[in-house]
Design an enzyme around this catalytic site. Sequence first.
Site, PDB file in Angstrom:
ATOM      1  N   CYS A 115      68.158  36.207  50.218  1.00  0.00           N
ATOM      2  CA  CYS A 115      68.138  36.955  48.967  1.00  0.00           C
ATOM      3  C   CYS A 115      66.845  36.605  48.230  1.00  0.00           C
ATOM      4  CB  CYS A 115      69.371  36.645  48.123  1.00  0.00           C
ATOM      5  SG  CYS A 115      69.338  35.062  47.257  1.00  0.00           S
TER       6      CYS A 115
ATOM      7  N   CYS B  79      51.292  43.830  33.516  1.00  0.00           N
ATOM      8  CA  CYS B  79      50.334  44.914  33.718  1.00  0.00           C
ATOM      9  C   CYS B  79      49.620  45.247  32.412  1.00  0.00           C
ATOM     10  CB  CYS B  79      51.031  46.149  34.269  1.00  0.00           C
ATOM     11  SG  CYS B  79      51.697  45.879  35.915  1.00  0.00           S
TER      12      CYS B  79
ATOM     13  N   CYS C 186      41.062  36.725  19.288  1.00  0.00           N
ATOM     14  CA  CYS C 186      41.332  37.034  20.696  1.00  0.00           C
ATOM     15  C   CYS C 186      42.063  38.370  20.760  1.00  0.00           C
ATOM     16  CB  CYS C 186      42.116  35.910  21.357  1.00  0.00           C
ATOM     17  SG  CYS C 186      43.763  35.678  20.683  1.00  0.00           S
TER      18      CYS C 186
HETATM   19 ZN    ZN Z   1      69.848  33.312  48.605  1.00  0.00          ZN
END
Ligand code: ZN
Lengths: 461, 110
Positions: A206, A223, A414
């Site tokens: 997983c 992004c 900034c």
């Molecule tokens: Zn796992």
Amino acid sequence: MGENMGNQPRHSGATAAADLVHDGCGRRLSDGEFDRYSRQMIVPGMGKEGQLRLINSRLLIIGAGGLGCPAGQYIAGAGVGTIGIVDSDVVETSNLHRQVGHATARIGMKKVDSLITHLRGLNPLPTYIPHPFHITSSNAADIISQYDLVMDCTDNPATRYLISDICVLLCKPLVSAASVQKSGQLIVLNCPPAPQGLVDGKYPPCYRCCFRKPPPAGSMISCGEAGIMGPVVGMMGVAQAGEAIKILASALHVPSQDSLERNLLQPTLLIYTYDLESAVGPYSFRALKMGGRKKNCFACGENSTLTLSGIKAGSPNYEQFCSVPTSSCKLPPEERITAAAYHEARERGEIPEHILIDTREKEHFSFGSIEGAVNVPFGKFLMRAAVLKRDGGSGSDILPTKPANVDAPIFVVCRRGLDSQEAVEKLKELGVDNGGRRKVIDIMGGMKAWKEEVDPTFPFI
Amino acid sequence: MTNSLEAPTIPITVDFSGGLEMLFDNQRRYAVSLPATDANGKPANISFLIDHLCRTLMKDPRADLFVLDRHIRPGILVLINDADWELEGEEAYEIQPRDNILFVSTLHGG
Ligand SMILES: [Zn+2]
């Protein structure tokens, strides 16, 4: 039924299993379906069976952005029968260079509605299900349980861990991709799904088996911060669709001895690296061999205590798991000024001679800056500070200019107001404040605040 | 540490990807001559390589974006000849001549 059995390798186990799972695999294709899907049905290995499996499948796309848009186009085009889309955002202009399922005319529309409009134009035959909200611990299982396969097209680690955990518990295959700036990654997880806790023998991993811990919050770039090249995220989204179509059409997700024995036992992380300075090269794509299910995995492993009811009740806490407490500002109020107050003081001539340092990246700076600002990108600034600290020398060597008045104040700005605070601290550490005679001041909220408080036409990106 | 000219070294390549190259002068691939043994005379392993990279190649002072408490920071995958280091023994893997070690940070955007 048998017209293309002859030229096709058959996996009888998977076919039988798929027939058990899906009704309607023996039905005829309508003329409309036949015309529309003919070019993919004649591909060896696909056939009418593959097409009917797609038509009878339910697929969930979580995230209608840079991955979900290109993925959705091919999923819809291929004729997956039921397509659910989850997203709570609305379409913005800055999405359109990569989120090709939206349109200029649909700015401001919910992304799920915009993408479904586009997909329906491409193929009206599938059933499209909008889920116009965030996926959360409380609704994830209810949504995901309605589908056969999940595509993770989201943009943050907390959601990625949540989706994977639910997919483990509900035994759903997960096709996961991610992309930022000039890199992309893709991996097929939990396919074919095996029940939680089953660890003897080889079972697929997983998300947590592969990525046990999230990176510290401060090291993650989004992004919005780092930028993203359209074709890079597009490539990953299209590859995701390719994997999903293959899994559904060949019933690779239907647990059987046959599907376990196939190459899905060799989990692979595909990475794509896009270089703006050179053409495609031998390392642009790399296929990395990952391990299988881990015995001690928090979600799918032997002694896992993860449950659907636990998740719904808020345990584990995904937000907490993925965020290290962010450093709050330690600067005293006299070392900070709002963008509006700085602007007013300048206008009134109260700060005639001063240094204004802008620590954004040079790409950001190139679009515009406050008059008189000097660009010292934050990374470079830190590097110079580290060198000065190591080798000694005058702290003021880090300054981009040397005004006649050595106590002329320094202002630092900034992008959003975090790096500038750190820069102020560093400058004081280096003794640039001349023992307190010279003021070193942070402009609160960065250029974002400048746009909001002073100049609404400022090209903030 | 003296006599580094005569001490045997192992030639390997080290790659950085997924944004980590930013910490290494924006260069994605380095040819590295790694000392064959650590200060205690033990064969060079991944731990030693990580330490060596921090001392010799890292240009960025933000070392904590690469290592935390002398271990690779969470969210970075280490691949030994294109295989997850967990398949090879992680930090204890002894580096072999011409190995390719890839450090790639996990991405989450989309
Ligand atoms: Zn796992």
